[in-house]
Design an enzyme around this catalytic site. Structure first.
Site, PDB file in Angstrom:
ATOM      1  N   TYR A 101      11.384-136.558  11.790  1.00  0.00           N
ATOM      2  CA  TYR A 101      11.137-135.823  10.487  1.00  0.00           C
ATOM      3  C   TYR A 101      11.804-136.614   9.834  1.00  0.00           C
ATOM      4  O   TYR A 101      11.817-136.034   8.328  1.00  0.00           O
ATOM      5  CB  TYR A 101      10.844-134.286  10.879  1.00  0.00           C
ATOM      6  CG  TYR A 101       9.678-134.058  11.280  1.00  0.00           C
ATOM      7  CD1 TYR A 101       9.806-134.004  12.825  1.00  0.00           C
ATOM      8  CD2 TYR A 101       8.649-133.957  10.495  1.00  0.00           C
ATOM      9  CE1 TYR A 101       8.751-133.175  13.443  1.00  0.00           C
ATOM     10  CE2 TYR A 101       7.640-133.755  11.098  1.00  0.00           C
ATOM     11  CZ  TYR A 101       7.999-133.426  12.898  1.00  0.00           C
ATOM     12  OH  TYR A 101       6.745-133.071  13.184  1.00  0.00           O
ATOM     13  N   ASN A 145      -2.142-132.519   5.609  1.00  0.00           N
ATOM     14  CA  ASN A 145      -1.161-133.460   5.332  1.00  0.00           C
ATOM     15  C   ASN A 145       0.116-132.336   5.071  1.00  0.00           C
ATOM     16  O   ASN A 145       0.403-131.762   4.103  1.00  0.00           O
ATOM     17  CB  ASN A 145      -1.541-134.119   4.260  1.00  0.00           C
ATOM     18  CG  ASN A 145      -2.685-135.380   4.943  1.00  0.00           C
ATOM     19  OD1 ASN A 145      -2.540-135.153   5.821  1.00  0.00           O
ATOM     20  ND2 ASN A 145      -2.972-135.733   3.106  1.00  0.00           N
ATOM     21  N   ASP A 163       3.075-134.177   3.177  1.00  0.00           N
ATOM     22  CA  ASP A 163       3.821-135.292   2.966  1.00  0.00           C
ATOM     23  C   ASP A 163       4.398-134.972   1.831  1.00  0.00           C
ATOM     24  O   ASP A 163       4.410-135.807   0.619  1.00  0.00           O
ATOM     25  CB  ASP A 163       2.801-137.498   1.972  1.00  0.00           C
ATOM     26  CG  ASP A 163       1.314-136.703   2.383  1.00  0.00           C
ATOM     27  OD1 ASP A 163       1.560-137.557   2.493  1.00  0.00           O
ATOM     28  OD2 ASP A 163       1.685-135.679   1.677  1.00  0.00           O
ATOM     29  N   HIS A 181      -0.711-127.044   7.979  1.00  0.00           N
ATOM     30  CA  HIS A 181       0.133-127.760   8.039  1.00  0.00           C
ATOM     31  C   HIS A 181       1.483-127.433   8.285  1.00  0.00           C
ATOM     32  O   HIS A 181       2.730-127.994   8.937  1.00  0.00           O
ATOM     33  CB  HIS A 181      -0.089-128.680   9.218  1.00  0.00           C
ATOM     34  CG  HIS A 181      -1.650-128.800   9.931  1.00  0.00           C
ATOM     35  ND1 HIS A 181      -2.325-130.389  10.212  1.00  0.00           N
ATOM     36  CD2 HIS A 181      -2.042-128.113  10.059  1.00  0.00           C
ATOM     37  CE1 HIS A 181      -2.956-129.358  10.788  1.00  0.00           C
ATOM     38  NE2 HIS A 181      -3.480-128.217  10.935  1.00  0.00           N
ATOM     39  N   CYS A 213      17.475-116.698  12.588  1.00  0.00           N
ATOM     40  CA  CYS A 213      17.192-116.259  11.158  1.00  0.00           C
ATOM     41  C   CYS A 213      16.082-115.952  10.594  1.00  0.00           C
ATOM     42  O   CYS A 213      15.549-115.363   9.553  1.00  0.00           O
ATOM     43  CB  CYS A 213      18.552-115.501  10.816  1.00  0.00           C
ATOM     44  SG  CYS A 213      18.578-116.691   9.793  1.00  0.00           S
ATOM     45  N   CYS A 225      24.106-118.486  10.277  1.00  0.00           N
ATOM     46  CA  CYS A 225      24.259-117.968  11.403  1.00  0.00           C
ATOM     47  C   CYS A 225      24.341-118.042  12.644  1.00  0.00           C
ATOM     48  O   CYS A 225      24.551-118.192  13.661  1.00  0.00           O
ATOM     49  CB  CYS A 225      22.341-116.871  11.470  1.00  0.00           C
ATOM     50  SG  CYS A 225      21.668-117.680  12.075  1.00  0.00           S
ATOM     51  N   THR A 280     -10.587-137.806   7.198  1.00  0.00           N
ATOM     52  CA  THR A 280      -9.550-136.425   8.320  1.00  0.00           C
ATOM     53  C   THR A 280     -10.453-137.189   9.313  1.00  0.00           C
ATOM     54  O   THR A 280     -12.036-137.397   9.514  1.00  0.00           O
ATOM     55  CB  THR A 280      -9.059-135.182   7.743  1.00  0.00           C
ATOM     56  OG1 THR A 280      -8.965-134.608   9.214  1.00  0.00           O
ATOM     57  CG2 THR A 280     -10.726-135.010   7.736  1.00  0.00           C
ATOM     58  N   SER A 281      -9.488-137.302  10.516  1.00  0.00           N
ATOM     59  CA  SER A 281     -11.056-137.285  11.891  1.00  0.00           C
ATOM     60  C   SER A 281     -11.252-135.596  12.511  1.00  0.00           C
ATOM     61  O   SER A 281     -11.934-135.882  13.295  1.00  0.00           O
ATOM     62  CB  SER A 281      -9.783-138.266  12.968  1.00  0.00           C
ATOM     63  OG  SER A 281      -8.851-137.148  13.110  1.00  0.00           O
TER      64      SER A 281
END
Ligand code: BV8
Ligand code: ZN
Length: 251
Positions: free
Chosen positions: A67, A102, A104, A119, A130, A150, A188-189
């Site tokens: 990520y 997305n 992004d 998403h 926490c 924590c 989008t698919s």
């Protein structure tokens, strides 16, 4: 195609509320790889290897690094004309809502005001113990995977496979699909659920569905208007169309 634009011009002349339902394809021209296209990232690795909680627990560094790598690509890229036109169209309609799959953050960066992120968002993180938000500040840096005060691991605030979508974003998106005049489905698919439901909810409520994609998809059969081409090239043409029909400022 001309006939499709004529039909769209008529639809937009009377429309007041527009929803843009977007997927990875709208960011392709910004240089962000899609998931399932020929250059898609899922071709190189399987979602279950990285985009799921178990993968994160088994190998937090691998998932965290993936990520961070994608965030670096997003930071070095910018919203493209498709995102910018959607933001500009806010000046020509009563309400322009973006429902995006997305992560992004490009719609926010492009200036869209109402953005529901089904998403999650790659700029956001939280502690798995926490739940505290860690959107950059007080990350215990130095360790590979940052830890919360924590002691809990910090994860991206992204919806992984098998995880529920954010309740508020999804229900507000359903409401937008039920109450809009026109829904654009862009890049989008439409294979990931429950996000893909949003397009079917609009259709079930008798809304005009306009698909913009470089190829036909699962949704093409129910689209009222299907514009085949790149989002970054088609959206500026749609803005031109709107400018001929509507004056700047709330109509
Ligand atoms: C859930 C975040 C309830 C991660 C993503 C069977 C087994 C297991 C699960 C399931 C199953 N069947 C269904 C499911 C549910 C599963 C699912 O839908 N799986 C699919 C793959 C079959 N869904 C879930 O797990 C969801 N949660 O169901 O929870 C639950 C809870 C507990 C237990 C059980 C169930 C969570 C789904 C969210 C997953 N997270 N992403 C990350 O990003 O790292 S999904 C991922 O796919 C992205 O978010 C992406 O946004 C999304 C959809 O992909 P697209 O955006 O459509 O991108 P894609 O590459 O596919 O297509 C791009 C399109 O653009 C193409 O059509 C291309 O032609 C077009 N294009 C390309 N260039 C351009 C263009 N168009 C225009 N212009 C261009 N220039
Ligand atoms: Zn914590």
């Amino acid at each position: 195609m001309l006939q499709q634009y004529e039909k769209l011009k008529k639809v937009l002349s009377s429309a007041k509320k527009i929803v843009f339902f977007t997927g990875a394809g709208i960011s392709a021209e910004s240089g962000i790889p899609t998931f399932r296209g020929k250059d898609g990232i899922w071709n190189k690795m399987k979602p279950e290897e990285l985009a799921n909680f178990n993968a994160f627990l088994c190998n937090p560094e691998l998932v965290w690094d993936w990520y961070q790598y994608r965030k670096k690509i997003v930071h070095e890229a910018s919203p493209n004309p498709a995102h910018l036109v959607i933001s500009e169209l806010q000046n020509y309609f009563d309400e322009v809502t973006v429902v995006t799959q997305n992560v992004d953050n490009f719609h926010n960066r492009a200036g869209s005001k109402i953005v529901y992120e089904l998403h999650g968002n790659i700029e956001k993180n939280y502690c798995i113990s926490c739940g505290k938000r860690h959107d950059f500040e007080n990350l215990v840096v130095g360790e590979k995977v940052p830890k919360c005060e924590c002691g809990g691991l910090i994860r991206p605030d992204i919806v992984w496979f098998g995880e529920y979508l954010p309740e508020d974003a999804y229900s507000l998106s359903e409401l937008a699909a039920e109450t809009c005049d026109v829904m654009f489905v862009i890049g989008t698919s439409a294979v990931v659920y429950p996000a893909a439901n949003i397009a079917y909810i609009a259709k079930r409520n008798g809304k005009i569905l306009v698909e913009i994609n470089i190829e036909r998809t699962e949704l093409s059969g129910i689209a009222d208007i299907s514009l085949i081409g790149k989002a970054g090239e088609i959206l500026p043409q749609i803005l031109q169309l709107v400018k001929e029909e509507k004056s700047y400022g709330k109509n």
